[in-house]
Design an enzyme around this catalytic site. Structure first.
Site, PDB file in Angstrom:
ATOM      1  N   THR A   1      30.631  39.905  97.756  1.00 54.10           N
ATOM      2  CA  THR A   1      31.155  38.767  98.528  1.00 54.10           C
ATOM      3  C   THR A   1      32.231  38.094  97.676  1.00 54.10           C
ATOM      4  O   THR A   1      33.382  38.490  97.725  1.00 54.10           O
ATOM      5  CB  THR A   1      30.026  37.805  98.941  1.00 54.10           C
ATOM      6  OG1 THR A   1      29.255  37.446  97.783  1.00 54.10           O
ATOM      7  CG2 THR A   1      29.113  38.450  99.977  1.00 54.10           C
TER       8      THR A   1
ATOM      9  N   LYS B   1      24.709  42.593  93.270  1.00 57.34           N
ATOM     10  CA  LYS B   1      25.812  41.713  93.608  1.00 57.34           C
ATOM     11  C   LYS B   1      25.375  40.285  93.315  1.00 57.34           C
ATOM     12  O   LYS B   1      24.193  39.950  93.335  1.00 57.34           O
ATOM     13  CB  LYS B   1      26.245  41.865  95.063  1.00 57.34           C
ATOM     14  CG  LYS B   1      25.247  41.410  96.122  1.00 57.34           C
ATOM     15  CD  LYS B   1      25.217  39.918  96.427  1.00 57.34           C
ATOM     16  CE  LYS B   1      26.584  39.392  96.778  1.00 57.34           C
ATOM     17  NZ  LYS B   1      26.516  37.886  96.990  1.00 57.34           N
TER      18      LYS B   1
ATOM     19  N   GLU C   1      31.304  32.679  89.799  1.00 54.61           N
ATOM     20  CA  GLU C   1      32.491  32.226  90.533  1.00 54.61           C
ATOM     21  C   GLU C   1      33.390  31.364  89.652  1.00 54.61           C
ATOM     22  O   GLU C   1      32.977  30.316  89.152  1.00 54.61           O
ATOM     23  CB  GLU C   1      32.062  31.471  91.789  1.00 54.61           C
ATOM     24  CG  GLU C   1      31.462  32.396  92.829  1.00 54.61           C
ATOM     25  CD  GLU C   1      30.867  31.677  94.016  1.00 54.61           C
ATOM     26  OE1 GLU C   1      30.638  32.346  95.042  1.00 54.61           O
ATOM     27  OE2 GLU C   1      30.606  30.458  93.924  1.00 54.61           O
TER      28      GLU C   1
ATOM     29  N   THR D   1      16.658  38.295  92.422  1.00 54.23           N
ATOM     30  CA  THR D   1      18.068  38.131  92.111  1.00 54.23           C
ATOM     31  C   THR D   1      18.831  37.985  93.399  1.00 54.23           C
ATOM     32  O   THR D   1      18.240  37.969  94.474  1.00 54.23           O
ATOM     33  CB  THR D   1      18.607  39.316  91.306  1.00 54.23           C
ATOM     34  OG1 THR D   1      19.978  39.080  91.029  1.00 54.23           O
ATOM     35  CG2 THR D   1      18.465  40.613  92.068  1.00 54.23           C
TER      36      THR D   1
ATOM     37  N   ASN E   1      34.201  27.353  96.323  1.00 54.84           N
ATOM     38  CA  ASN E   1      33.104  26.868  97.147  1.00 54.84           C
ATOM     39  C   ASN E   1      33.494  25.718  98.065  1.00 54.84           C
ATOM     40  O   ASN E   1      32.734  25.371  98.978  1.00 54.84           O
ATOM     41  CB  ASN E   1      31.927  26.466  96.252  1.00 54.84           C
ATOM     42  CG  ASN E   1      31.211  27.684  95.711  1.00 54.84           C
ATOM     43  OD1 ASN E   1      30.468  28.346  96.425  1.00 54.84           O
ATOM     44  ND2 ASN E   1      31.478  28.016  94.461  1.00 54.84           N
TER      45      ASN E   1
END
Length: 394
Positions: free
Chosen positions: A146, A169, A260, A180, A389
């Site tokens: 993603t 991922k 991120e 996870t 985000n």
């Protein structure tokens, strides 16, 4: 053990493929055998986890997995459960197996209906493309990404000849609490389901449960382990555990490093704790702290933030016995020794600057109270994390 190429398809009995189209992805992994799983402890739990857990509890075996990215199928009510079961049925029909032997996983935006028509229209292409080689593993790993910027896969061969491979991922909404983000692991060892679960629990506690990117536990956290038995080898439990630990720890570090917006990996090593739980609490508090994470981003050796995080972690702490150092694996600068703040000369300050400017910062804390230790992994907190985000769904 040695690292080998091939990802999950390095394991005998595993075939995989996946596609990615914009934010949407679809992957399939075919591997029959005893299986075990661990799932999020978030009380808002996604529909695919409910279905997969039901299937595992009935049989302790899996034959295949279907996974989509771009939509979490979480907080979607009865329709979401029906859609997850439909995903299992679609793959079961394509492979001529029972749907109860199919695991289902999803990742993406929460609260939006799943586009099962898109899955149905693309599934035949994925199934027809299944491969038992590295290309197949990479395609599956790519399909579940993603906000990930890198694929996460690994395979090893133990001295006994047993192989373990896994893909994962995860980049945001990460503080695994029992599982996870998504991880699918495979081995060709002959292992019963009960032992698989025991080994998986221990490995997850050392790996994914010690990773923090932003402190948010996802609704879709899932880790599955399937043993195809195709090697014909019944492993020595200690060797198998060591191999599984290694695989999941390496994936956990990849996830933390790819957080991120991240620019630096943080590793917190805590020793001298009174208990294992105290060591885990202190280590995770360090990598979870927004102030520590921000300091690492700014290359600022603001060690006081580390001691504060350790102090509120819930672990037993005596500030007069605490020692603290920063390291890059080659150079180590001790900043506090048993409660005494140490001065730093020009050379030490220069080395400290190099440490804080590296791609990985090790924070080493000795509580000076006992013999227990733990390691946790996280990443710095950057402007890009907020940007990613702030407009995730728009």
């Amino acid at each position: 053990m040695k690292t080998i190429d091939g990802g999950i398809c390095a394991v005998k009995g595993v075939k995989a493929w996946g596609i990615k189209s914009g934010k949407m992805g679809l992957g399939v992994i075919v591997a029959e055998g005893n299986a075990a799983g661990m799932f999020t402890r978030n009380k808002v739990i996604a529909a695919p986890l409910v279905v997969t857990r039901e299937h595992l509890q009935k049989h302790g075996k899996l034959s295949a997995l279907i996974v989509n990215s771009g939509n979490a199928n979480a907080f979607t009510g009865e329709q979401g459960l029906a859609d997850a079961r439909e995903m299992a049925r679609m793959l079961a029909d394509a492979l001529s197996i029972g749907p109860e032997h199919v695991a289902v996983a999803s990742t993406g935006v929460i609260g939006r209906p799943l586009d099962t028509k898109w899955i149905a229209s693309n599934l035949p292409v994925v199934v027809a493309s299944l491969k038992a080689d590295h290309e197949g593993s990479r395609a599956a790993a790519r399909s579940i990404m993603t906000t990930d910027t890198t694929m996460k896969e690994i395979a090893i061969e133990l001295d006994s000849g047993i192989r373990i491979g896994a893909i994962a991922k995860g980049a945001g909404m990460i503080e695994p609490n029992m599982g996870t983000m998504l991880c699918f692991a495979y081995t060709d060892a002959k292992v019963p389901s009960a032992l698989l679960h025991e080994c998986l629990t221990r490995a997850v506690d050392k790996s994914f449960n010690m990773v923090v990117v932003d402190g948010d536990t996802s609704t879709n956290d899932m880790v599955l382990l399937t043993a195809t038995g195709k090697s014909g080898i019944q492993p020595v439990t200690a060797e198998f555990q060591q191999g599984l630990d290694h695989v999941l720890i390496e994936l956990g570090k990849m996830i933390a490093a790819d957080g991120e917006g991240a620019t630096r990996l943080i590793e917190a090593n805590v020793t001298g704790a009174l208990s294992d739980e105290d060591a885990r609490l202190a280590a995770k508090a360090i990598v979870r702290s927004p102030l520590v994470k921000s300091a690492v981003f700014g290359k600022d050796p603001n060690w006081g933030r580390v001691t504060a995080a350790v102090g509120y972690s819930g672990a037993e702490v005596d500030q007069h016995k605490l020692s603290l150092a920063f390291s890059d694996g080659r150079n180590t600068i001790e900043l506090v020794s048993r409660g005494e703040v140490l001065g730093a000369n020009d050379n030490a300050l220069s080395l400290l600057g190099k440490i804080m400017g590296g791609s990985k910062v090790d924070i080493v804390v000795d509580l000076g109270l006992g013999k227990s230790s733990a390691t946790a992994w996280g990443c710095d907190l950057t402007y890009d994390y907020v940007r990613i985000n702030a407009d995730y769904t728009t």
